[in-house]
Design a protein around this motif. Structure first.
Motif, PDB file in Angstrom:
ATOM      1  N   ALA A 169      71.675   0.856 102.954  1.00 22.00           N
ATOM      2  CA  ALA A 169      70.329   1.442 102.965  1.00 22.00           C
ATOM      3  C   ALA A 169      69.270   0.396 102.620  1.00 22.00           C
ATOM      4  O   ALA A 169      68.212   0.341 103.264  1.00 22.00           O
ATOM      5  CB  ALA A 169      70.255   2.611 101.993  1.00 22.00           C
ATOM      6  N   LEU A 170      69.539  -0.430 101.619  1.00 20.37           N
ATOM      7  CA  LEU A 170      68.587  -1.481 101.257  1.00 20.37           C
ATOM      8  C   LEU A 170      68.444  -2.493 102.395  1.00 20.37           C
ATOM      9  O   LEU A 170      67.326  -2.889 102.755  1.00 20.37           O
ATOM     10  CB  LEU A 170      69.024  -2.200  99.977  1.00 20.37           C
ATOM     11  CG  LEU A 170      68.842  -1.437  98.671  1.00 20.37           C
ATOM     12  CD1 LEU A 170      69.516  -2.181  97.521  1.00 20.37           C
ATOM     13  CD2 LEU A 170      67.369  -1.210  98.376  1.00 20.37           C
ATOM     14  N   SER A 171      69.568  -2.904 102.972  1.00 21.12           N
ATOM     15  CA  SER A 171      69.541  -3.887 104.057  1.00 21.12           C
ATOM     16  C   SER A 171      68.788  -3.372 105.272  1.00 21.12           C
ATOM     17  O   SER A 171      68.125  -4.138 105.972  1.00 21.12           O
ATOM     18  CB  SER A 171      70.969  -4.271 104.470  1.00 21.12           C
ATOM     19  OG  SER A 171      71.630  -4.909 103.407  1.00 21.12           O
ATOM     20  N   ASP A 172      68.905  -2.072 105.514  1.00 18.01           N
ATOM     21  CA  ASP A 172      68.240  -1.457 106.668  1.00 18.01           C
ATOM     22  C   ASP A 172      66.799  -1.050 106.375  1.00 18.01           C
ATOM     23  O   ASP A 172      66.128  -0.489 107.229  1.00 18.01           O
ATOM     24  CB  ASP A 172      69.010  -0.214 107.134  1.00 18.01           C
ATOM     25  CG  ASP A 172      70.402  -0.539 107.650  1.00 18.01           C
ATOM     26  OD1 ASP A 172      70.678  -1.722 107.927  1.00 18.01           O
ATOM     27  OD2 ASP A 172      71.220   0.394 107.777  1.00 18.01           O
ATOM     28  N   GLY A 173      66.352  -1.275 105.126  1.00 15.50           N
ATOM     29  CA  GLY A 173      64.986  -0.928 104.761  1.00 15.50           C
ATOM     30  C   GLY A 173      64.760   0.552 104.551  1.00 15.50           C
ATOM     31  O   GLY A 173      63.633   1.042 104.648  1.00 15.50           O
ATOM     32  N   ARG A 174      65.811   1.289 104.218  1.00 19.08           N
ATOM     33  CA  ARG A 174      65.691   2.741 104.036  1.00 19.08           C
ATOM     34  C   ARG A 174      65.339   3.161 102.614  1.00 19.08           C
ATOM     35  O   ARG A 174      65.141   4.334 102.369  1.00 19.08           O
ATOM     36  CB  ARG A 174      66.965   3.455 104.486  1.00 19.08           C
ATOM     37  CG  ARG A 174      67.142   3.421 105.995  1.00 19.08           C
ATOM     38  CD  ARG A 174      68.360   4.195 106.442  1.00 19.08           C
ATOM     39  NE  ARG A 174      69.531   3.325 106.287  1.00 19.08           N
ATOM     40  CZ  ARG A 174      70.691   3.722 105.780  1.00 19.08           C
ATOM     41  NH1 ARG A 174      70.870   4.953 105.367  1.00 19.08           N
ATOM     42  NH2 ARG A 174      71.696   2.871 105.683  1.00 19.08           N
ATOM     43  N   TYR A 175      65.249   2.226 101.689  1.00 16.02           N
ATOM     44  CA  TYR A 175      64.767   2.553 100.343  1.00 16.02           C
ATOM     45  C   TYR A 175      63.251   2.498 100.400  1.00 16.02           C
ATOM     46  O   TYR A 175      62.665   1.458 100.685  1.00 16.02           O
ATOM     47  CB  TYR A 175      65.316   1.563  99.303  1.00 16.02           C
ATOM     48  CG  TYR A 175      64.676   1.705  97.949  1.00 16.02           C
ATOM     49  CD1 TYR A 175      64.874   2.846  97.184  1.00 16.02           C
ATOM     50  CD2 TYR A 175      63.863   0.702  97.434  1.00 16.02           C
ATOM     51  CE1 TYR A 175      64.275   2.976  95.931  1.00 16.02           C
ATOM     52  CE2 TYR A 175      63.271   0.821  96.191  1.00 16.02           C
ATOM     53  CZ  TYR A 175      63.481   1.963  95.449  1.00 16.02           C
ATOM     54  OH  TYR A 175      62.894   2.099  94.220  1.00 16.02           O
ATOM     55  N   ASP A 176      62.611   3.635 100.125  1.00 17.75           N
ATOM     56  CA  ASP A 176      61.155   3.717 100.287  1.00 17.75           C
ATOM     57  C   ASP A 176      60.378   3.384  99.011  1.00 17.75           C
ATOM     58  O   ASP A 176      59.153   3.319  99.040  1.00 17.75           O
ATOM     59  CB  ASP A 176      60.737   5.084 100.811  1.00 17.75           C
ATOM     60  CG  ASP A 176      61.116   6.224  99.882  1.00 17.75           C
ATOM     61  OD1 ASP A 176      61.465   5.975  98.706  1.00 17.75           O
ATOM     62  OD2 ASP A 176      61.062   7.379 100.334  1.00 17.75           O
ATOM     63  N   GLY A 177      61.059   3.194  97.901  1.00 20.89           N
ATOM     64  CA  GLY A 177      60.400   2.793  96.669  1.00 20.89           C
ATOM     65  C   GLY A 177      59.714   3.905  95.900  1.00 20.89           C
ATOM     66  O   GLY A 177      59.090   3.654  94.879  1.00 20.89           O
ATOM     67  N   ARG A 178      59.822   5.153  96.364  1.00 18.35           N
ATOM     68  CA  ARG A 178      59.173   6.255  95.639  1.00 18.35           C
ATOM     69  C   ARG A 178      59.856   6.533  94.306  1.00 18.35           C
ATOM     70  O   ARG A 178      59.201   6.859  93.334  1.00 18.35           O
ATOM     71  CB  ARG A 178      59.157   7.532  96.489  1.00 18.35           C
ATOM     72  CG  ARG A 178      58.152   7.460  97.631  1.00 18.35           C
ATOM     73  CD  ARG A 178      58.097   8.761  98.364  1.00 18.35           C
ATOM     74  NE  ARG A 178      59.353   8.936  99.088  1.00 18.35           N
ATOM     75  CZ  ARG A 178      59.780  10.070  99.603  1.00 18.35           C
ATOM     76  NH1 ARG A 178      59.070  11.159  99.478  1.00 18.35           N
ATOM     77  NH2 ARG A 178      60.914  10.124 100.256  1.00 18.35           N
ATOM     78  N   ALA A 179      61.163   6.431  94.263  1.00 15.54           N
ATOM     79  CA  ALA A 179      61.921   6.647  93.029  1.00 15.54           C
ATOM     80  C   ALA A 179      62.340   5.291  92.460  1.00 15.54           C
ATOM     81  O   ALA A 179      62.422   4.302  93.190  1.00 15.54           O
ATOM     82  CB  ALA A 179      63.162   7.488  93.312  1.00 15.54           C
ATOM     83  N   LYS A 180      62.610   5.260  91.153  1.00 18.32           N
ATOM     84  CA  LYS A 180      63.164   4.048  90.552  1.00 18.32           C
ATOM     85  C   LYS A 180      64.513   3.763  91.208  1.00 18.32           C
ATOM     86  O   LYS A 180      65.209   4.683  91.640  1.00 18.32           O
ATOM     87  CB  LYS A 180      63.371   4.240  89.046  1.00 18.32           C
ATOM     88  CG  LYS A 180      62.100   4.335  88.261  1.00 18.32           C
ATOM     89  CD  LYS A 180      62.275   4.459  86.749  1.00 18.32           C
ATOM     90  CE  LYS A 180      63.651   4.599  86.225  1.00 18.32           C
ATOM     91  NZ  LYS A 180      63.725   4.773  84.767  1.00 18.32           N
ATOM     92  N   ILE A 181      64.875   2.501  91.270  1.00 15.35           N
ATOM     93  CA  ILE A 181      66.166   2.120  91.854  1.00 15.35           C
ATOM     94  C   ILE A 181      67.294   2.873  91.153  1.00 15.35           C
ATOM     95  O   ILE A 181      68.212   3.386  91.788  1.00 15.35           O
ATOM     96  CB  ILE A 181      66.408   0.597  91.739  1.00 15.35           C
ATOM     97  CG1 ILE A 181      65.475  -0.163  92.661  1.00 15.35           C
ATOM     98  CG2 ILE A 181      67.851   0.235  92.043  1.00 15.35           C
ATOM     99  CD1 ILE A 181      65.837  -0.132  94.114  1.00 15.35           C
ATOM    100  N   GLU A 182      67.226   2.954  89.822  1.00 15.80           N
ATOM    101  CA  GLU A 182      68.283   3.616  89.068  1.00 15.80           C
ATOM    102  C   GLU A 182      68.409   5.088  89.475  1.00 15.80           C
ATOM    103  O   GLU A 182      69.522   5.588  89.668  1.00 15.80           O
ATOM    104  CB  GLU A 182      68.035   3.516  87.561  1.00 15.80           C
ATOM    105  CG  GLU A 182      68.134   2.106  87.021  1.00 15.80           C
ATOM    106  CD  GLU A 182      66.814   1.346  87.009  1.00 15.80           C
ATOM    107  OE1 GLU A 182      65.905   1.700  87.796  1.00 15.80           O
ATOM    108  OE2 GLU A 182      66.692   0.392  86.216  1.00 15.80           O
ATOM    109  N   THR A 183      67.289   5.785  89.616  1.00 18.28           N
ATOM    110  CA  THR A 183      67.312   7.193  90.010  1.00 18.28           C
ATOM    111  C   THR A 183      67.859   7.337  91.423  1.00 18.28           C
ATOM    112  O   THR A 183      68.656   8.231  91.708  1.00 18.28           O
ATOM    113  CB  THR A 183      65.902   7.811  89.922  1.00 18.28           C
ATOM    114  OG1 THR A 183      65.418   7.630  88.590  1.00 18.28           O
ATOM    115  CG2 THR A 183      65.914   9.280  90.257  1.00 18.28           C
ATOM    116  N   TRP A 184      67.434   6.455  92.303  1.00 21.80           N
ATOM    117  CA  TRP A 184      67.914   6.451  93.684  1.00 21.80           C
ATOM    118  C   TRP A 184      69.433   6.245  93.719  1.00 21.80           C
ATOM    119  O   TRP A 184      70.153   6.933  94.446  1.00 21.80           O
ATOM    120  CB  TRP A 184      67.170   5.353  94.447  1.00 21.80           C
ATOM    121  CG  TRP A 184      67.510   5.188  95.880  1.00 21.80           C
ATOM    122  CD1 TRP A 184      67.229   6.047  96.910  1.00 21.80           C
ATOM    123  CD2 TRP A 184      68.183   4.075  96.474  1.00 21.80           C
ATOM    124  NE1 TRP A 184      67.676   5.524  98.088  1.00 21.80           N
ATOM    125  CE2 TRP A 184      68.266   4.310  97.851  1.00 21.80           C
ATOM    126  CE3 TRP A 184      68.704   2.891  95.953  1.00 21.80           C
ATOM    127  CZ2 TRP A 184      68.867   3.413  98.726  1.00 21.80           C
ATOM    128  CZ3 TRP A 184      69.285   2.000  96.835  1.00 21.80           C
ATOM    129  CH2 TRP A 184      69.366   2.259  98.206  1.00 21.80           C
TER     130      TRP A 184
END
Length: 182
Positions: free
Chosen positions: A59-74
């Motif tokens: 997901a990170l490599s594909d750019g699917r983490y949108d940054g709305r939640a903390k990484i830990e919560t995600w």
């Protein structure tokens, strides 16, 4: 030393494969603990955590983490989903499959016994109810964080908690909770 996981996640999204390591190093212990509590055994927890990290990396490599939640919560959400999927599959797996993980020195015998007892108490709950209870009561997440991790509203989370607690109370009062040992 504090690590800004959002910056690290950005590096992973930019193609820096090695940048994923600090994310794993920073989150491995709490996520493994969560997976063990949700799955009820260490072998399944290891499998779920490995699947979750692979999913998170993709997901990170594909750019699917949108940054709305903390990484830990995600990551809590990804691990929770992996565990819920595994719990659903567990119902299909024969009962005699009782794999134990290799001893890694991180888990003491008392922790294994406590995990067995916790699993005995929670195994009758629906996977989403179990996850809600563990995230809030055991892991100490706020209702908002747990709802984000489960991908539901805070109201839905509260309903899951009420349902889980009522089921546990009923089983405890009926004397049905045991750890399965003779």
């Amino acid at each position: 030393m504090s690590v800004d996981l959002r910056l690290v996640a950005g590096r992973v999204a930019g193609g820096d494969v090695a940048a994923f390591r600090p994310i794993v190093d920073h989150t491995r212990v709490p996520l493994y603990r969560l997976a063990a509590r949700l799955c009820g055994n260490l072998a399944d927890a290891e499998d779920a955590l490995q699947d979750a990290y692979a999913s998170a990396f993709r997901a990170l490599s594909d750019g699917r983490y949108d940054g709305r939640a903390k990484i830990e919560t995600w990551l809590y959400r990804i691990v929770t989903n992996a565990c819920v999927d595994l719990l659903r599959k567990r119902k299909e797996r024969p009962a005699e499959d009782t794999r134990e993980p290799r001893f890694d020195g991180l888990v003491r015998a008392e922790a294994r016994v406590a995990l067995t007892e916790l699993d005995a108490m929670l195994k009758s709950l629906q996977p989403q109810d179990r996850a809600a209870l563990v995230l809030v009561t055991v892991e100490g997440l706020s209702a908002k964080e747990a709802a984000e991790a489960l991908g539901c509203t805070e109201g839905a989370l509260e309903q899951r908690l009420v349902r889980a607690r009522a089921a546990l109370r009923t089983k405890t009062e009926a004397g049905e909770v045991s750890d399965g040992r003779a």
